[in-house]
Design a protein around this motif. Structure first.
Motif, PDB file in Angstrom:
ATOM      1  N   UNK A   1    -112.377  25.364  39.320  1.00  0.00           N
ATOM      2  CA  UNK A   1    -111.336  24.569  38.686  1.00  0.00           C
ATOM      3  C   UNK A   1    -111.843  23.798  37.484  1.00  0.00           C
ATOM      4  N   UNK A   2    -110.988  22.909  37.004  1.00  0.00           N
ATOM      5  CA  UNK A   2    -111.296  22.116  35.827  1.00  0.00           C
ATOM      6  C   UNK A   2    -111.941  20.787  36.223  1.00  0.00           C
ATOM      7  N   UNK A   3    -112.700  20.170  35.298  1.00  0.00           N
ATOM      8  CA  UNK A   3    -113.315  18.866  35.604  1.00  0.00           C
ATOM      9  C   UNK A   3    -112.261  17.821  35.962  1.00  0.00           C
ATOM     10  N   UNK A   4    -112.607  16.956  36.911  1.00  0.00           N
ATOM     11  CA  UNK A   4    -111.711  15.881  37.303  1.00  0.00           C
ATOM     12  C   UNK A   4    -111.793  14.710  36.340  1.00  0.00           C
ATOM     13  N   UNK A   5    -110.977  13.714  36.608  1.00  0.00           N
ATOM     14  CA  UNK A   5    -110.947  12.513  35.778  1.00  0.00           C
ATOM     15  C   UNK A   5    -112.178  11.667  36.087  1.00  0.00           C
ATOM     16  N   UNK A   6    -113.038  11.509  35.094  1.00  0.00           N
ATOM     17  CA  UNK A   6    -114.297  10.786  35.309  1.00  0.00           C
ATOM     18  C   UNK A   6    -114.288   9.396  34.672  1.00  0.00           C
ATOM     19  N   UNK A   7    -113.110   8.948  34.238  1.00  0.00           N
ATOM     20  CA  UNK A   7    -113.032   7.619  33.621  1.00  0.00           C
ATOM     21  C   UNK A   7    -113.502   6.551  34.600  1.00  0.00           C
TER      22      UNK A   7
ATOM     23  N   UNK B   1    -114.244  13.041  43.740  1.00  0.00           N
ATOM     24  CA  UNK B   1    -113.833  12.021  42.784  1.00  0.00           C
ATOM     25  C   UNK B   1    -112.378  11.672  43.016  1.00  0.00           C
ATOM     26  N   UNK B   2    -112.061  10.380  42.946  1.00  0.00           N
ATOM     27  CA  UNK B   2    -110.673   9.948  43.065  1.00  0.00           C
ATOM     28  C   UNK B   2    -110.558   8.514  42.585  1.00  0.00           C
ATOM     29  N   UNK B   3    -109.540   8.251  41.753  1.00  0.00           N
ATOM     30  CA  UNK B   3    -109.219   6.886  41.335  1.00  0.00           C
ATOM     31  C   UNK B   3    -110.424   6.147  40.743  1.00  0.00           C
ATOM     32  N   UNK B   4    -111.162   6.829  39.878  1.00  0.00           N
ATOM     33  CA  UNK B   4    -112.311   6.208  39.236  1.00  0.00           C
ATOM     34  C   UNK B   4    -113.460   5.909  40.178  1.00  0.00           C
ATOM     35  N   UNK B   5    -113.466   6.557  41.334  1.00  0.00           N
ATOM     36  CA  UNK B   5    -114.492   6.320  42.345  1.00  0.00           C
ATOM     37  C   UNK B   5    -115.133   7.642  42.762  1.00  0.00           C
ATOM     38  N   UNK B   6    -116.333   7.532  43.292  1.00  0.00           N
ATOM     39  CA  UNK B   6    -117.134   8.687  43.644  1.00  0.00           C
ATOM     40  C   UNK B   6    -117.687   8.504  45.055  1.00  0.00           C
TER      41      UNK B   6
ATOM     42  N   UNK C   1    -119.063   4.804  45.395  1.00  0.00           N
ATOM     43  CA  UNK C   1    -119.071   3.821  44.318  1.00  0.00           C
ATOM     44  C   UNK C   1    -117.673   3.732  43.721  1.00  0.00           C
ATOM     45  N   UNK C   2    -117.347   2.568  43.180  1.00  0.00           N
ATOM     46  CA  UNK C   2    -116.114   2.427  42.420  1.00  0.00           C
ATOM     47  C   UNK C   2    -115.093   1.526  43.084  1.00  0.00           C
ATOM     48  N   UNK C   3    -113.995   1.220  42.374  1.00  0.00           N
ATOM     49  CA  UNK C   3    -112.997   0.288  42.884  1.00  0.00           C
ATOM     50  C   UNK C   3    -112.295   0.788  44.143  1.00  0.00           C
ATOM     51  N   UNK C   4    -112.214   2.126  44.321  1.00  0.00           N
ATOM     52  CA  UNK C   4    -111.586   2.675  45.525  1.00  0.00           C
ATOM     53  C   UNK C   4    -112.622   3.254  46.477  1.00  0.00           C
ATOM     54  N   UNK C   5    -113.859   2.731  46.411  1.00  0.00           N
ATOM     55  CA  UNK C   5    -114.960   3.291  47.197  1.00  0.00           C
ATOM     56  C   UNK C   5    -114.647   3.334  48.679  1.00  0.00           C
ATOM     57  N   UNK C   6    -114.070   2.260  49.205  1.00  0.00           N
ATOM     58  CA  UNK C   6    -113.807   2.202  50.645  1.00  0.00           C
ATOM     59  C   UNK C   6    -112.809   3.284  51.062  1.00  0.00           C
TER      60      UNK C   6
ATOM     61  N   UNK D   1    -106.124  23.145  45.760  1.00  0.00           N
ATOM     62  CA  UNK D   1    -106.930  22.109  45.124  1.00  0.00           C
ATOM     63  C   UNK D   1    -106.391  21.770  43.749  1.00  0.00           C
ATOM     64  N   UNK D   2    -105.990  22.794  42.976  1.00  0.00           N
ATOM     65  CA  UNK D   2    -105.480  22.521  41.638  1.00  0.00           C
ATOM     66  C   UNK D   2    -104.143  21.794  41.706  1.00  0.00           C
ATOM     67  N   UNK D   3    -103.289  22.158  42.664  1.00  0.00           N
ATOM     68  CA  UNK D   3    -101.995  21.508  42.792  1.00  0.00           C
ATOM     69  C   UNK D   3    -102.138  20.064  43.230  1.00  0.00           C
ATOM     70  N   UNK D   4    -103.076  19.833  44.156  1.00  0.00           N
ATOM     71  CA  UNK D   4    -103.297  18.476  44.625  1.00  0.00           C
ATOM     72  C   UNK D   4    -103.778  17.571  43.500  1.00  0.00           C
ATOM     73  N   UNK D   5    -104.668  18.122  42.650  1.00  0.00           N
ATOM     74  CA  UNK D   5    -105.158  17.338  41.521  1.00  0.00           C
ATOM     75  C   UNK D   5    -104.014  17.006  40.560  1.00  0.00           C
ATOM     76  N   UNK D   6    -103.127  18.000  40.328  1.00  0.00           N
ATOM     77  CA  UNK D   6    -102.024  17.785  39.414  1.00  0.00           C
ATOM     78  C   UNK D   6    -101.049  16.748  39.918  1.00  0.00           C
ATOM     79  N   UNK D   7    -100.786  16.727  41.233  1.00  0.00           N
ATOM     80  CA  UNK D   7     -99.865  15.743  41.780  1.00  0.00           C
ATOM     81  C   UNK D   7    -100.439  14.338  41.654  1.00  0.00           C
ATOM     82  N   UNK D   8    -101.768  14.220  41.919  1.00  0.00           N
ATOM     83  CA  UNK D   8    -102.357  12.895  41.856  1.00  0.00           C
ATOM     84  C   UNK D   8    -102.361  12.365  40.412  1.00  0.00           C
ATOM     85  N   UNK D   9    -102.581  13.295  39.436  1.00  0.00           N
ATOM     86  CA  UNK D   9    -102.561  12.903  38.028  1.00  0.00           C
ATOM     87  C   UNK D   9    -101.150  12.446  37.632  1.00  0.00           C
TER      88      UNK D   9
END
Length: 330
Positions: free
Chosen positions: A155-161, A221-226, A252-257, A322-330
């Motif tokens: 797939x394509x790279x996720x959001x790494x912001x 990766x999810x919500x700026x967290x790893x 790591x990250x704001x959504x780490x937990x 996996x690609x559909x799930x990423x698109x919905x979250x975006x």
């Protein structure tokens, strides 16, 4: 038989398997390899091997029997299932391919039934990667001055912001509750995570990294967290059977937990539902197959194929690709 990836020796073994009336066509993209194969097979003397120069992802046009090959063997890691391998395969015959899924390679025995390939056997393995037109270089992102690298094998790279900032913050550690004794096989866990976790990726880290405890780790990766999967010894012993190892999630990250908990739950479900049952039923469909025509299961999209995994413990029809799930979250 069609062999993709030449050398000569394996082709002659296949010639022995198919018998005196059989024929082996072996294809390679490298002229030197093809020339060597022709020379070695001439010396071996079976007279049943035809070495062809070409991109193995296209099969062997011009050499396909009227009903298709009775078997196709791929001798390199493949990032995708080339349509030609299925199209040139006889109905009911088998394709053996070392297929990468999330970067984890398993040799699959696939049986053709119409346009669908049905998996009947899995084997842990690893080979050299494809060098043809279908070869894929995984996108990578270095972080923390190169101390950690994220890569996406499918797939394509996720959001790494925000990941650089996240890695400079505190690390959340969460036990999965999974403690294992002695030498432990978790090869199905690797594929399970790669095919069920949205945002799945892989991490590599420099030896001695203070940020990532593993040099190669399954991650998400999810919500700026790893978050990534690791383990630690909780009991050492001179007898390997007495050693105890506990699996942890580091995040790591704001959504780490939250991300750590999602990864930990993936491990718990695998332990409860999959660990003793082995690999799941799996089918390979043409890339153009629409969702409504796929069986229930977790979908991993490749450029030329859609793989459907029917893992135990998963809600039928409830898992997105996996690609559909990423698109919905975006």
């Amino acid at each position: 038989m069609l062999e993709v990836g030449s050398g000569g020796y394996n082709a002659e073994l296949l010639a022995h398997v198919v018998g005196p009336a059989g024929r082996v066509v072996t294809v390679d993209v490298d002229p030197y390899v093809v020339h060597r194969t022709q020379r070695l097979c001439a010396e071996a003397g079976s007279g049943q091997v035809t070495a062809v120069l070409g991109d193995g992802g296209l099969g062997a046009p011009g050499h396909v029997p009227a009903q298709g090959f009775d078997g196709v063997v791929i001798t390199h890691n493949a990032a995708d299932v080339a349509p030609a391998w299925r199209e040139q395969l006889r109905e009911g015959a088998r394709l053996v391919v070392p297929l990468e899924m999330g970067g984890y390679t398993r040799s699959l025995t696939l049986v053709r039934r119409g346009d669908v390939l049905h998996c009947e056997h899995w084997t842990y393995c690893g080979f050299v990667r494809d060098r043809g037109a279908a070869a894929r270089t995984a996108p990578v992102l270095p972080l923390a001055d190169g101390e950690v690298t994220v890569r996406w094998e499918d797939g394509e790279p996720g959001d790494t912001a925000g990941l650089e900032e996240a890695l400079r913050g505190p690390r959340r550690e969460l036990t999965t509750g999974l403690v294992v004794r002695g030498t432990f096989n978790f090869e199905t866990l690797q594929v399970y995570a790669a095919t069920t976790l949205p945002g799945f990726c892989r991490l590599t880290a420099r030896e001695g990294s203070a940020l990532v405890a593993q040099q190669d780790a399954a991650a998400m990766l999810s919500d700026g967290s790893l978050a990534y999967l690791t383990y630690r010894k909780v009991k050492d012993s001179t007898d390997p059977a007495d050693r105890l190892t506990e699996f942890f999630i580091h995040a790591y990250g704001p959504a780490a937990e939250e991300v750590a908990e999602r990864f930990a739950e993936c491990v718990r479900v695998w332990d409860r539902e999959v660990r003793e049952s082995g690999y799941p039923p799996m089918t390979v469909h043409p890339a153009a197959t629409i969702d409504d025509q796929l069986p229930p299961g977790d979908v991993l999209d490749k450029p030329s194929a859609r793989l459907v995994f029917q893992w135990p413990g998963r809600t039928p029809g409830g898992a997105l690709s996996l690609s559909a799930a990423e698109g919905q979250r975006a």
